[in-house]
Each structure stands twice: as structure tokens, then as C-alpha cells.
Write an enzyme that holds these catalytic residues in place. Structure first.
Site, PDB file in Angstrom:
ATOM      1  N   HIS A 485       0.766  -1.170   0.011  1.00 36.49           N
ATOM      2  CA  HIS A 485       0.006  -0.097  -0.064  1.00 36.49           C
ATOM      3  C   HIS A 485       0.650   1.471  -0.137  1.00 36.49           C
ATOM      4  O   HIS A 485       0.399   2.218  -0.513  1.00 36.49           O
ATOM      5  CB  HIS A 485      -0.801   0.009   1.152  1.00 36.49           C
ATOM      6  CG  HIS A 485      -2.189  -0.774   0.905  1.00 36.49           C
ATOM      7  ND1 HIS A 485      -2.902  -1.338   1.732  1.00 36.49           N
ATOM      8  CD2 HIS A 485      -2.896  -0.928  -0.233  1.00 36.49           C
ATOM      9  CE1 HIS A 485      -4.100  -1.772   1.297  1.00 36.49           C
ATOM     10  NE2 HIS A 485      -4.009  -1.688  -0.008  1.00 36.49           N
ATOM     11  N   ARG A 592     -19.167   9.253  -7.421  1.00 42.23           N
ATOM     12  CA  ARG A 592     -19.909   7.867  -6.463  1.00 42.23           C
ATOM     13  C   ARG A 592     -20.270   8.553  -5.227  1.00 42.23           C
ATOM     14  O   ARG A 592     -19.761   8.638  -4.197  1.00 42.23           O
ATOM     15  CB  ARG A 592     -18.672   7.043  -6.448  1.00 42.23           C
ATOM     16  CG  ARG A 592     -18.300   6.272  -7.621  1.00 42.23           C
ATOM     17  CD  ARG A 592     -17.177   5.108  -7.232  1.00 42.23           C
ATOM     18  NE  ARG A 592     -16.975   4.103  -8.315  1.00 42.23           N
ATOM     19  CZ  ARG A 592     -16.226   4.279  -9.227  1.00 42.23           C
ATOM     20  NH1 ARG A 592     -15.145   5.098  -9.236  1.00 42.23           N
ATOM     21  NH2 ARG A 592     -16.149   3.338 -10.038  1.00 42.23           N
ATOM     22  N   ARG A 628     -23.892  10.209  -9.569  1.00 48.53           N
ATOM     23  CA  ARG A 628     -24.646   8.930  -9.537  1.00 48.53           C
ATOM     24  C   ARG A 628     -25.746   8.919  -8.367  1.00 48.53           C
ATOM     25  O   ARG A 628     -25.054   9.150  -7.166  1.00 48.53           O
ATOM     26  CB  ARG A 628     -23.832   7.627  -9.762  1.00 48.53           C
ATOM     27  CG  ARG A 628     -24.369   6.504  -9.599  1.00 48.53           C
ATOM     28  CD  ARG A 628     -23.463   5.352  -9.996  1.00 48.53           C
ATOM     29  NE  ARG A 628     -22.683   5.195  -8.718  1.00 48.53           N
ATOM     30  CZ  ARG A 628     -21.688   4.165  -8.879  1.00 48.53           C
ATOM     31  NH1 ARG A 628     -21.340   3.329 -10.068  1.00 48.53           N
ATOM     32  NH2 ARG A 628     -20.739   3.901  -7.916  1.00 48.53           N
ATOM     33  N   GLU A 722     -24.672  -1.654 -16.508  1.00 47.32           N
ATOM     34  CA  GLU A 722     -24.025  -2.524 -15.607  1.00 47.32           C
ATOM     35  C   GLU A 722     -24.500  -3.996 -15.691  1.00 47.32           C
ATOM     36  O   GLU A 722     -23.447  -4.764 -14.989  1.00 47.32           O
ATOM     37  CB  GLU A 722     -23.861  -2.028 -14.366  1.00 47.32           C
ATOM     38  CG  GLU A 722     -23.134  -0.619 -14.214  1.00 47.32           C
ATOM     39  CD  GLU A 722     -23.399  -0.257 -12.848  1.00 47.32           C
ATOM     40  OE1 GLU A 722     -22.297  -0.089 -12.016  1.00 47.32           O
ATOM     41  OE2 GLU A 722     -24.488   0.310 -12.349  1.00 47.32           O
ATOM     42  N   ASN A 745     -16.851  -1.893 -14.892  1.00 43.61           N
ATOM     43  CA  ASN A 745     -16.581  -3.052 -13.801  1.00 43.61           C
ATOM     44  C   ASN A 745     -17.654  -4.094 -13.384  1.00 43.61           C
ATOM     45  O   ASN A 745     -17.524  -5.201 -13.381  1.00 43.61           O
ATOM     46  CB  ASN A 745     -16.278  -2.289 -12.269  1.00 43.61           C
ATOM     47  CG  ASN A 745     -15.359  -1.314 -12.851  1.00 43.61           C
ATOM     48  OD1 ASN A 745     -14.554  -1.146 -13.792  1.00 43.61           O
ATOM     49  ND2 ASN A 745     -15.261  -0.108 -11.949  1.00 43.61           N
ATOM     50  N   ASP A 746     -18.917  -3.519 -13.180  1.00 41.75           N
ATOM     51  CA  ASP A 746     -19.923  -4.497 -12.989  1.00 41.75           C
ATOM     52  C   ASP A 746     -20.396  -5.139 -13.948  1.00 41.75           C
ATOM     53  O   ASP A 746     -20.927  -6.330 -13.954  1.00 41.75           O
ATOM     54  CB  ASP A 746     -21.187  -3.847 -12.204  1.00 41.75           C
ATOM     55  CG  ASP A 746     -21.063  -3.621 -10.848  1.00 41.75           C
ATOM     56  OD1 ASP A 746     -20.412  -4.488  -9.942  1.00 41.75           O
ATOM     57  OD2 ASP A 746     -21.187  -2.445 -10.282  1.00 41.75           O
ATOM     58  N   ARG A 756     -15.964  -9.139  -9.117  1.00 37.87           N
ATOM     59  CA  ARG A 756     -15.255  -8.318  -9.469  1.00 37.87           C
ATOM     60  C   ARG A 756     -13.832  -8.100  -8.246  1.00 37.87           C
ATOM     61  O   ARG A 756     -12.772  -7.650  -8.577  1.00 37.87           O
ATOM     62  CB  ARG A 756     -15.395  -7.043  -9.588  1.00 37.87           C
ATOM     63  CG  ARG A 756     -16.476  -6.389  -8.610  1.00 37.87           C
ATOM     64  CD  ARG A 756     -17.232  -5.177  -8.860  1.00 37.87           C
ATOM     65  NE  ARG A 756     -16.264  -3.674  -8.817  1.00 37.87           N
ATOM     66  CZ  ARG A 756     -17.077  -2.598  -8.891  1.00 37.87           C
ATOM     67  NH1 ARG A 756     -18.254  -2.732  -9.462  1.00 37.87           N
ATOM     68  NH2 ARG A 756     -16.548  -1.574  -8.652  1.00 37.87           N
ATOM     69  N   CYS A 793     -17.435   4.579 -18.036  1.00 36.84           N
ATOM     70  CA  CYS A 793     -17.019   5.152 -16.667  1.00 36.84           C
ATOM     71  C   CYS A 793     -16.478   4.159 -15.665  1.00 36.84           C
ATOM     72  O   CYS A 793     -15.987   4.624 -14.863  1.00 36.84           O
ATOM     73  CB  CYS A 793     -18.085   6.198 -15.832  1.00 36.84           C
ATOM     74  SG  CYS A 793     -19.517   5.073 -15.303  1.00 36.84           S
TER      75      CYS A 793
HETATM   76  C1  PEP Z   1     -18.787  -0.004 -12.652  1.00 37.36           C
HETATM   77  O1  PEP Z   1     -19.426  -0.777 -12.441  1.00 37.36           O
HETATM   78  O2  PEP Z   1     -17.892  -0.037 -13.749  1.00 37.36           O
HETATM   79  C2  PEP Z   1     -18.788   1.451 -12.262  1.00 37.36           C
HETATM   80  C3  PEP Z   1     -18.481   2.459 -12.361  1.00 37.36           C
HETATM   81  O3  PEP Z   1     -19.344   1.437 -10.822  1.00 37.36           O
HETATM   82  P1  PEP Z   1     -18.888   1.092  -9.504  1.00 37.36           P
HETATM   83  O4  PEP Z   1     -17.419   0.469  -9.879  1.00 37.36           O
HETATM   84  O5  PEP Z   1     -18.970   2.183  -8.562  1.00 37.36           O
HETATM   85  O6  PEP Z   1     -19.554   0.000  -9.032  1.00 37.36           O
HETATM   86 MG    MG Z   2     -20.884  -0.658 -10.761  1.00 35.97          MG
END
Ligand code: PEP
Ligand code: MG
Length: 867
Positions: A485, A592, A628, A722, A745-746, A756, A793
Site C-alpha cells: 500500500h 460516486r 450517480r 452494468e 466493472n460490474d 470483481r 465510466c
Molecule cells: C462500474 O461498475 O463500472 C462502475 C463505474 O461502478 P462502480 O465501480 O462504482 O460499481
Molecule cells: Mg458499478
């Protein structure tokens, strides 16, 4: 007397050869000239002539003028090892070119990351019989401006020799014919990693010049004058090729022996420079799996040089500085169970508040690390162990320390080095609590002398954040890990860092001048004045380049063909917003907001939310803010909102589902969002959409609030893509919204059915999986058909290999971490949408993310920045 003008081959900062961090060029072994630190990736001919050498790696080019003068432009230092990555030749050897003709294109970013330096020498080689008149003072220069003039006529022998060797004819005789008897020859296999490139060629030419004998080198049926660097390079000798060295003349045998020794010297230099090591990009803190504990530090290349592992690349010159770490004394025996338990609780509460305050004022990286520390603070195993010891009569401090050390012992026994790197985090939390028990707080400001190179065995994250950033130029640790870290924090703070330097650093005297070359993985503990000067020049040149990239990042971003692409930033708080603006973000593509809701006992009131959102909107100026709605539930539970126990929280009440299940919470947030001023800069984004009904439900609450507030303009509303369902239904969803934003990501997690956050699946949850790309294509296609903006995003937006694919699929807005904005803008400017489209179409039909990455890498390396 003839005059030849040499022009700048690209825009950049003009300096002298002394600033080139390579003794071959700085020592004028190849010839005389100037150097430029490039700020553009298009290299044009510095004079008219014939292209004599342009190796397959396209990192250097030499031109022979009509009068037989050879001019070499060598892009950066140690760029041969890129093997052509980031370079594209625009002409072939043998071509006739005019001054100003385009010769090579290169990707400044790729080359800068892989090169020791971008300082590019432009030299006349050799200078025999010529004189140079410098016309450019150091400073900014544009391609085509005159750099210097060459006056004089080269010696007939010098010029004729070089030219004839190119055509393969034998070298001409010297004025005094050599003794036919005195000849020597030797054949060997070249094992140099990159063959006879500029540096070994220069070494050989230097050696050949020291003898009266006429020496030549032969390979591939061609022969080159051993005194001509260009001729040697033109042989195109690669690793494994057979090379014959021959000489004739009185000292022929010595000359051949010296040339053989020269090749051995080049080999030694190569291994000392660590050229067999992985390229730099695989040694950064963010993406490397290597740690000081998993790979052996390089052996000390020379006296006064320590080899280590790059945790954060970069170069720095400064003075060795140590900080004192105070042992915190604890008494063993407690004053009774209840009192000690209460003491420990009080200390933990204080530490939590402190850490939360620190998280609120730091960037995303610091926040994530503090989140991990909060986990340790609340870790049930640690707390249970501490309570057991307290029950056995120990003091709170003794119990806390012993409990933490027990967990550390368990981590130490693990094979997984990444997990072992968490030991520092545990130690950090240990000392936070012990200090709180003692009624003290960690010092927030540890003073440092000017240009401090911190030298230590290890460093805790909280120690790093307390150091004076303005004075800290580098970190050198004897142990440590590249993915710890503290290394991640150092990367976020852009501080060059070496780990695994070994016990040798304990010998370094405080105040000693050090050169930290974290690109090469070396620490020079007793550098010469010249080395210090060169390192300083390298640091300066990086700063200038960075300043230029940053300046360009403030400008609107268009692809090479003029297509407008917006680059936004993902934000969590007002500190991120300031960083985003400084880095040239055109707005916030994803706020976020859940950070405001999690890790607290009660929900934030409307006024608190308004203050937070307004602060960010104000920091963004007139730029749009995409806010969001809270994405809570699942992996982001709320203490004050007990959600039902779920077997699969990631598939349960989260995102918009939580909001709709708790309408008061949603209404309060929407009211706060709609009170932000100016309200037409605010757009709302709904997470975890699976159907249009969810959008309509949120829209109706918005409409009610608008009516109450008397807002008449449209509040733009977006849906996050997502889930595979949302991507597949995008053409219907897009009718209910103003824009789409793809949360890769999701989307990746749900498409691949891979958590993830699962450590063992981390290497496979790749958003460039063709299945994910097909869903991105579906969403982007739906957006384009409806004439609505489609953004990405998720983390993939900042992935260099993904950018051309996303643009090719039709994405026109990328939202990335603030620090990535300048580099992403720069990359977009080098891309042509048609090329991106072709790439994206190819990728959709590939079988794996690996194949997609290979195709994208090829495009970036060979076509990026092109045409
Ligand atoms: C995603 O899922 O790509 C996203 C931007 O939302 P989070 O990472 O906050 O779940
Ligand atoms: Mg997400």
C-alpha cells in the site's frame, strides 16, 4: 568549404549532448551535435539525403547527405530494447528524402515509459574533418528550425569509406598501403541482446580508430568499415548472427583483439544496465506482481550502485534522509478487564474518526487504503484475541499489540507475497491504536530537509502521508514490496520508489548525495559530479514534458480525424474534483455519492448532502457534474439501513433497487442534488438498471421535486449499463434517458459470472473479454442510433489498450480517475476513428481477452499515432 544545415527533426526542448544520459553520446563517441527532448511524436528528416539505416525497431535513423556526411537521430536512450514498440517507420532504408520529410512516428507515451530517457541526440557521425557551429541556444524548438551548421569538407577517405561499405565493396586502402603480411581475422557469434545497435557500434568504432590498421566487420555477406558507426549499424547484425572481424596493417592483430574485446565490453554494459529485465511497464506499483520478496534484487551492477525493484518509476537526485520511528512502550499488566476494554474501545473510536477524516481529505487511492485499515481496525479475529488477553489480565496496549502480531505471524507464513505486503498495514493500525491509547496522535507533519531521498528498511502508509511532499523526491527501502500500500500511495503521489535494495542502504551516510534511477532499478550511492548533472538534466526534461502534457490536457480533445471525444473524471469528493480540473477533465462523468452514505451510523441529511455536492460542483466551475444516485447494498452495506440477509448480495438489493426499496432515502438525495447550483450543470445517473420501469420510477420522483422547487428545465437523466440485461435492452432503455454510461466493472462481473473482487479471478475478470465487448457494442450502437451520448465510466476507460476499441465501438465520452486524464487525452489525439472501428470489429470476433489485448497492443504500437 561547404555548409550543411541540420534542422530540428521534431518539436521539443533543445539541449546539448551533455544532457544525454548515455556516455556514448555525451562523450561524443559517435560524433558531435545537439539533443532534443521531444514533445511531438513525428520525426522529420533533419537534412536531405539517403536513408542509410533505419532498423526494424525504427528507434533511430541515419541519413547520408550528397556530400557523404552521415547524420544520426537516435530517439531516446535504450529505446532499442522496445523492439519497435511505439515506433513506426515511414520510409525504408535506401529511400531519398528531402529535409522535413516524415521518417518515423512514435508514441511519446509508450516510448517514454520504456526508455531510460527521451533525450534524442542528433549527431553528425563521424565528425572527421568537419566543424560544427551551434545556432540554437537551449530552449523550445520547432521541427524544421535550424539547429546547427556543419562546415568543412570531409576527408575523402572518411566519406568514401563509409559510402563504399554500404554497397558491400571492400574498404579502400589507406594512403600508405598496409603491409599485406600483417593481417588478422576472427569470427564470432554476436550474443548482444539487440545485436550491433548504436551503443556497441560506437564502442567498436572508437576502438577501431585507435589503431592504424584498416579494420572491417562482415556479416550477411556485407562489409563495413569498423570506424564508421553508421556502417556497422547498417550491417543489421542481430543476436545470434555470425560476425567476422578482419584487419590489415601493422597492428592488425591488436586491432582485431581490441574489437573482440569491445564486443565483450558491450555485453558487460548490457548486463550491468539490466537489459534482460522486464520492460518498465511491468515493474510499476500499479500493475506489477513482482515484489522485493518475490524477485531477487538485481546484483549491484558496480561499486557505489545498489540494485533494487522498481515500485514507482522515475528519476531523482537528492540527499539521503532517515526518519526516526519511535517504539511505543506498553505495560504488560492491565488495571482490570472492564477498564482496559473501555480504553481499547475509546482508542479504536478515536482512530476510526481520525482515519475517516483523513480519507475525506485525500484522493481515491488514500481513501481505498484507509478503507483497508478500517477493516483491520474492526477485524473480529484481532479484536477477539485482544479481548481474550485483556480478560487474562493484560493491558489494552499489550493485548492490542499481541493480537496484531499474531495476525502478522500468520501472514508471514504465507506463500502469497501480496498478502505478506499487508503486514505494513497491520503495523500501521497497531501504532495508530497504541498512540491513541497513550493519548497521542500520529504526527501529521514530519519535517524533511530539501530534496530528501528517504532511506529506510520499511515505511508505513501513514508515515508516508505525514511526510512533507514538497521536499520528498524519492523513497529507497531495503525491503518492502512493489505492490504494498505504501508503494501504491507513492505512485499516487508520483514519488519514484525503489524497494528490495538490501541491507547495503544501511551503510549510506545521512546527507549523502544519491541518484535514484527507479526506471533502471538502481540507486547510485556515490555518484560523480557528471552523473549528478546528467541525472538532474533527466529530471528537468521529464518535468518539462509533463508540463507540456498537462498544458495540452486543458484543451478540448479530438481524435486525429477531428472526432470529438470528451474526457471526464470519476470523483468521490471535492479533493478529487480539484485534481480533475487541474488535470484537464471536462467534467465529472461519475460522482460516486455512496461514499457519503457508507461507514457511518446515520444517513446524511439533505443539507449535508447538498454541501458535499455543491462543493464539488463549485470546484468543477462550469463543467458538467454527473451525479450517480447512491449505489449502496451488495458490497457497500449501510449500518443504518439493515438490508435483509442475502445469499448473493451482488445479485440482491443494490443500486437503484435499494433506492426504490427506500424511497425516503432516494427522495432526500434527489432533493439535495436538485438544489445544487447551477442546476443545469447537474445530470443524474441511475446505477444497476435492468429495465425501463426503474428509470420511470426515478423520473417520476424527480418530476415531483422539480414541481416543488419550480424547476422548469429538463434535468438530464442517464442509465448505467452494468448488467447484461441493460446492455441487451439498451435500445429500449435509451428512449427513457438522455444518455447511457457503461459501468464496465460490474458489466464484466455480471457477464463473466466472476466476482470483481475475487483475488484468484483477478487476472480473468477482464473487461476486454469479447463477450463484454459485444455488450458494449450493443449499448453504444443503441446510443448512436438514438443520437444520445454513450460514455464509459468503469475502469476500462483508463486502459490504454481499451481506448481505441471503445472509440471504435462508438463510445464518445470516457470518464477516468483524475490522474489519467492527460494521458488518455493525449492517446485519443493520436487515434483515427476509422482505424479504431476496424480494430473493434476484429476484436468482437476474437476468442479471448488475451487475443483482444494483443490486437490492441499491435495497433497502438504500430499504428497508434499514425496516418
Ligand atoms: C462500474 O461498475 O463500472 C462502475 C463505474 O461502478 P462502480 O465501480 O462504482 O460499481
Ligand atoms: Mg458499478
Amino acid at each position: 568549404m561547404s555548409i550543411l544545415q541540420i534542422l530540428a527533426p521534431f518539436d521539443g526542448w533543445c539541449g546539448t549532448l551533455d544532457e544525454v544520459p548515455d556516455p556514448v553520446f555525451a562523450g561524443r563517441m559517435l560524433g558531435d551535435g545537439l539533443a532534443i527532448d521531444p514533445t511531438s511524436g513525428i520525426l522529420v528528416a533533419p537534412c536531405a539525403g539517403e536513408i542509410v539505416t533505419l532498423p526494424a525497431s525504427a528507434h533511430a535513423v541515419s541519413i547520408r547527405t550528397a556530400r557523404g556526411v552521415d547524420v544520426l537521430v537516435h530517439v531516446g536512450i535504450d529505446t532499442v530494447q522496445l523492439g519497435g514498440r511505439g515506433f513506426e517507420a515511414r520510409v525504408r532504408p535506401g529511400a531519398s528524402v528531402r529535409a522535413g520529410d516524415e521518417l518515423i512516428r512514435f508514441d511519446l507515451d509508450v516510448v517514454a515509459r520504456g526508455a531510460k530517457s527521451l533525450m534524442t541526440p542528433i549527431v553528425v557521425t563521424p565528425m572527421d574533418g568537419l566543424s560544427l557551429r551551434q545556432l540554437r541556444a537551449p530552449g523550445l524548438v520547432s521541427a524544421g528550425e535550424v539547429l546547427f551548421e556543419i562546415a568543412g569538407v570531409a576527408t575523402a577517405a572518411g566519406i568514401a569509406t563509409a559510402a563504399s561499405f554500404e554497397t558491400g565493396t571492400p574498404p579502400p586502402r589507406a594512403a600508405n598501403p598496409p603491409n599485406e603480411e600483417a593481417a588478422a581475422a576472427q569470427t564470432l557469434i554476436v550474443t548482444l541482446r539487440h545485436g550491433l545497435h548504436a551503443r556497441p557500434a560506437a564502442l567498436l568504432a572508437q576502438r577501431a580508430k585507435a589503431f592504424g590498421a584498416q579494420a572491417s566487420l562482415s556479416a550477411h555477406g556485407r562489409t563495413a568499415n569498423a570506424r564508421s558507426v553508421v556502417a556497422i549499424m547498417a550491417l543489421g547484425v542481430r543476436r545470434g548472427d555470425e560476425l567476422s572481424i578482419q584487419a590489415s596493417g601493422a597492428d592488425a592483430a591488436q586491432s582485431v583483439a581490441s574489437l573482440v574485446a569491445g564486443i565483450q565490453e558491450a555485453l558487460r554494459m548490457e548486463s550491468a544496465a539490466g537489459h534482460d529485465a522486464a520492460p518498465d511497464s511491468s515493474r510499476t506499483a500499479s500493475d506489477s506482481s513482482k515484489t522485493a520478496s518475490t524477485i531477487a534484487p538485481r546484483p549491484s551492477p558496480a561499486a557505489g550502485v545498489l540494485g533494487g525493484v522498481t515500485a514507482v518509476p522515475g528519476i531523482a537526485v537528492g540527499r539521503a534522509t532517515r526518519i526516526e520511528r519511535r517504539e511505543i512502550a506498553v505495560t504488560e499488566h492491565g488495571a482490570g478487564r472492564d477498564q482496559e476494554r473501555a480504553e481499547l474501545e475509546r482508542a479504536r473510536v478515536n482512530v476510526r474518526m481520525r482515519l475517516e477524516r483523513m480519507a475525506a481529505t485525500g484522493g481515491a487511492t488514500r481513501r481505498e487504503i484507509i478503507a483497508a485499515h478500517l477493516e483491520f481496525l474492526d477485524d473480529p479475529q484481532v479484536n477477539e484475541a485482544a479481548h481474550e488477553l485483556i480478560a487474562a489480565g493484560k493491558s489494552a496496549g499489550f493485548a492490542w499489540r499481541a493480537a496484531i502480531r499474531r495476525s502478522i505471524g500468520a501472514l508471514q507464513a504465507l506463500e502469497d507475497s501480496r498478502l505478506r505486503e499487508r503486514i505494513d498495514d497491520l503495523l500501521d493500525v497497531e501504532s495508530h491504536v497504541l498512540l491513541a491509547l497513550a493519548g497521542e496522535a500520529r504526527p501529521m507533519n514530519i519535517p524533511l530537509p530539501e530534496r530528501a531521498v528517504l532511506v529506510a528498511d520499511d515505511l508505513l502508509p501513514s508515515e508516508l502521508t505525514a511526510l512533507d511532499r514538497q521536499r520528498l523526491v524519492a523513497i529507497c527501502l531495503s525491503g518492502g514490496g512493489a505492490t504494498s500500500h505504501v508503494a501504491i500511495l507513492a505512485a499516487a503521489m508520483d514519488i519514484p520508489m525503489l524497494v528490495g535494495l538490501g541491507a547495503g542502504i544501511r551503510e549510506i551516510a545521512g546527507g549523502a548525495t544519491l541518484i535514484v534511477d527507479a526506471d533502471a532499478g538502481t540507486l547510485q550511492t556515490a555518484p560523480t559530479a557528471t552523473a549528478v548533472e546528467q541525472a538532474r538534466a533527466a529530471v528537468e526534461s521529464r518535468l518539462r514534458r509533463r508540463a507540456k502534457t498537462l498544458a495540452e490536457a486543458q484543451i478540448e480533445c479530438r481524435a486525429l480525424d477531428g472526432t470529438r471525444v470528451e474526457v471526464f473524471a470519476n470523483l468521490g469528493n471535492v479533493t478529487d474534483a480539484a485534481a480533475a480540473v487541474a488535470n484537464g477533465a471536462e467534467g465529472c462523468g461519475l460522482l460516486r455519492t455512496e461514499f457519503l452514505f457508507i461507514d457511518r451510523e446515520t444517513a446524511p441529511a439533505e443539507s449535508e448532502q447538498l454541501a458535499a455536492y455543491q462543493g464539488i460542483a463549485t470546484a468543477l466551475g462550469q463543467r458538467p457534474l454527473i451525479l450517480r444516485l447512491m449505489d449502496v447494498g451488495g458490497d457497500k452495506p449501510l449500518r443504518y439501513l439493515p438490508l435483509p440477509a442475502e445469499e448473493n448480495p451482488a445479485l440482491g438489493l443494490r443500486g437503484v433497487r435499494t433506492a426504490l426499496a427506500h424511497p425516503d432515502l432516494m427522495r432526500t438525495q434527489l432533493r439535495a442534488a436538485l438544489r445544487v447550483h447551477p442546476s443545469d450543470n447537474v445530470r443524474l445517473l441511475i446505477p444497476m438498471i435492468t429495465d425501463a420501469a426503474e428509470i420511470l420510477a426515478v423520473r417520476s420522483v424527480i418530476d415531483e421535486i422539480k414541481a416543488e422547487f419550480g424547476i422548469h428545465h429538463r434535468i438530464e437523466l442517464g442509465a448505467m449499463i452494468e448488467t447484461p440485461a441493460a446492455a441487451l435492452m439498451a435500445s429500449g432503455l435509451v428512449r427513457a434517458v438522455d444518455f447511457l454510461s457503461i459501468g464496465s466493472n460490474d458489466l464484466t462481473q455480471y457477464t463473466l459470472a466472476m466476482d470483481r473482487g475475487h483475488p484468484e479471478l483477478a487476472g480473468r475478470t477482464d473487461a476486454l473479454h469479447p463477450a463484454v465487448l459485444k455488450l458494449v457494442a450493443a449499448a453504444a450502437g443503441a446510443g448512436a442510433a438514438a443520437g444520445k451520448m454513450v460514455a464509459v465510466c468503469g475502469g476500462v476507460a483508463a486502459d490504454r489498450l481499451a481506448v481505441p476499441i471503445l472509440l471504435g465501438l462508438g463510445v464518445r465520452e470516457l470518464s477516468v480517475v483524475p490522474a489519467a486524464v492527460p494521458a488518455i487525452k493525449r492517446q485519443i489525439r493520436s487515434l483515427r476513428i476509422n482505424d479504431c472501428r476496424e480494430l473493434a470489429l476484429r476484436c468482437l470476433d476474437l476468442a479471448s481477452p488475451g487475443e483482444v489485448r494483443a490486437q490492441a497492443a499491435e495497433m497502438i504500437g504500430l499504428l497508434g499515432d499514425t496516418r
